[in-house]
Design a protein around this motif. Structure first.
Motif, PDB file in Angstrom:
ATOM      1  N   ALA A  80       0.894  -1.201  -0.084  1.00  0.00           N
ATOM      2  CA  ALA A  80      -0.066   0.038  -0.167  1.00  0.00           C
ATOM      3  C   ALA A  80       0.763   1.266   0.069  1.00  0.00           C
ATOM      4  O   ALA A  80       1.970   1.137   0.706  1.00  0.00           O
ATOM      5  N   GLN A  81       0.671   2.172  -0.759  1.00  0.00           N
ATOM      6  CA  GLN A  81       1.159   3.485  -1.022  1.00  0.00           C
ATOM      7  C   GLN A  81       0.152   4.637  -1.014  1.00  0.00           C
ATOM      8  O   GLN A  81       0.011   5.130  -2.169  1.00  0.00           O
ATOM      9  N   GLU A  82      -0.207   5.075   0.375  1.00  0.00           N
ATOM     10  CA  GLU A  82      -1.362   5.861   0.242  1.00  0.00           C
ATOM     11  C   GLU A  82      -1.283   7.229   0.313  1.00  0.00           C
ATOM     12  O   GLU A  82      -1.939   8.204   0.194  1.00  0.00           O
ATOM     13  N   ARG A  83       0.016   7.391   1.123  1.00  0.00           N
ATOM     14  CA  ARG A  83       0.297   8.770   1.436  1.00  0.00           C
ATOM     15  C   ARG A  83       0.855   9.540   0.409  1.00  0.00           C
ATOM     16  O   ARG A  83       1.973   9.167  -0.339  1.00  0.00           O
ATOM     17  N   PRO A  84       0.224  10.634  -0.120  1.00  0.00           N
ATOM     18  CA  PRO A  84       0.718  11.657  -1.268  1.00  0.00           C
ATOM     19  C   PRO A  84       2.173  12.210  -1.184  1.00  0.00           C
ATOM     20  O   PRO A  84       2.599  12.594  -0.198  1.00  0.00           O
ATOM     21  N   ALA A  85       2.583  12.262  -2.315  1.00  0.00           N
ATOM     22  CA  ALA A  85       3.748  12.719  -2.682  1.00  0.00           C
ATOM     23  C   ALA A  85       3.948  13.984  -3.717  1.00  0.00           C
ATOM     24  O   ALA A  85       2.926  13.587  -4.572  1.00  0.00           O
ATOM     25  N   GLY A  86       4.780  14.641  -3.657  1.00  0.00           N
ATOM     26  CA  GLY A  86       4.636  15.636  -4.772  1.00  0.00           C
ATOM     27  C   GLY A  86       4.596  16.958  -4.155  1.00  0.00           C
ATOM     28  O   GLY A  86       4.978  17.145  -3.068  1.00  0.00           O
ATOM     29  N   SER A  87       4.428  18.016  -5.058  1.00  0.00           N
ATOM     30  CA  SER A  87       4.331  19.431  -4.823  1.00  0.00           C
ATOM     31  C   SER A  87       3.000  19.868  -4.217  1.00  0.00           C
ATOM     32  O   SER A  87       2.038  19.304  -4.645  1.00  0.00           O
ATOM     33  N   TYR A  88       3.309  20.971  -3.382  1.00  0.00           N
ATOM     34  CA  TYR A  88       1.834  21.433  -2.764  1.00  0.00           C
ATOM     35  C   TYR A  88       1.894  22.894  -3.132  1.00  0.00           C
ATOM     36  O   TYR A  88       3.024  23.611  -3.002  1.00  0.00           O
ATOM     37  N   LEU A  89       0.862  23.464  -3.332  1.00  0.00           N
ATOM     38  CA  LEU A  89       0.967  24.863  -3.969  1.00  0.00           C
ATOM     39  C   LEU A  89      -0.488  25.585  -3.452  1.00  0.00           C
ATOM     40  O   LEU A  89      -1.728  25.056  -3.591  1.00  0.00           O
TER      41      LEU A  89
END
Length: 148
Positions: A80-89
């Motif tokens: 499972a890989q539910e924690r979001p990764a990436g950019s926040y704006l």
């Protein structure tokens, strides 16, 4: 052990997984309130490296950027890989009644707090009422009444 199946919750889970897989900035939930002579903005950024958080003001636009990197495990098989990764704006239009030079920010326990002070000219103030002319009376002077 009794197990229940709720098709609507399963649909919600699938829909949120589809929406989170789209490219672009992630959702950054915020609370914003006024406390006396300042505005306080709290943004949830769990797991974000504090060094990646960027807060800037350009004219009347407040911008918050952050980056969260995905977990990596060499040779692991993800279940499972539910924690979001990436950019926040997030961007906020701020009024002219704030002191942009006095804005401060801190990051603690996954919450970014931005304090935006109200400028002196935008603070409420009392206006003294002046009176002039022949009808002006002092507060100590008794009022005259008309009798017929």
């Amino acid at each position: 052990m009794a197990m229940t199946f709720d098709p609507f919750s399963e649909f919600d889970r699938l829909a949120s997984n589809l929406l989170q897989s789209r490219p672009g900035p992630r959702v950054m939930p915020v609370d914003l309130y006024r406390d006396a002579d300042r505005y306080v903005l709290n943004a949830d950024l769990p797991g974000v490296d504090p060094g990646s958080v960027d807060v800037d003001v350009d004219g009347q636009l407040l911008t918050i950027r952050a980056q969260r990197t995905a977990g990596t495990a060499e040779g692991a098989k993800w279940l499972a890989q539910e924690r979001p990764a990436g950019s926040y704006l997030r961007q906020f239009s701020i009024g002219e009644g704030v002191d942009t030079a006095g804005i401060s920010a801190s990051y603690d326990n996954g919450v970014l707090s931005v304090v935006i002070p109200v400028s002196e000219r935008a603070k409420p103030r009392k206006i003294a009422v002046q009176s002039s002319g022949a009808d002006a009376r002092s507060a100590d002077e008794p009022q005259k009444t008309l009798t017929s």
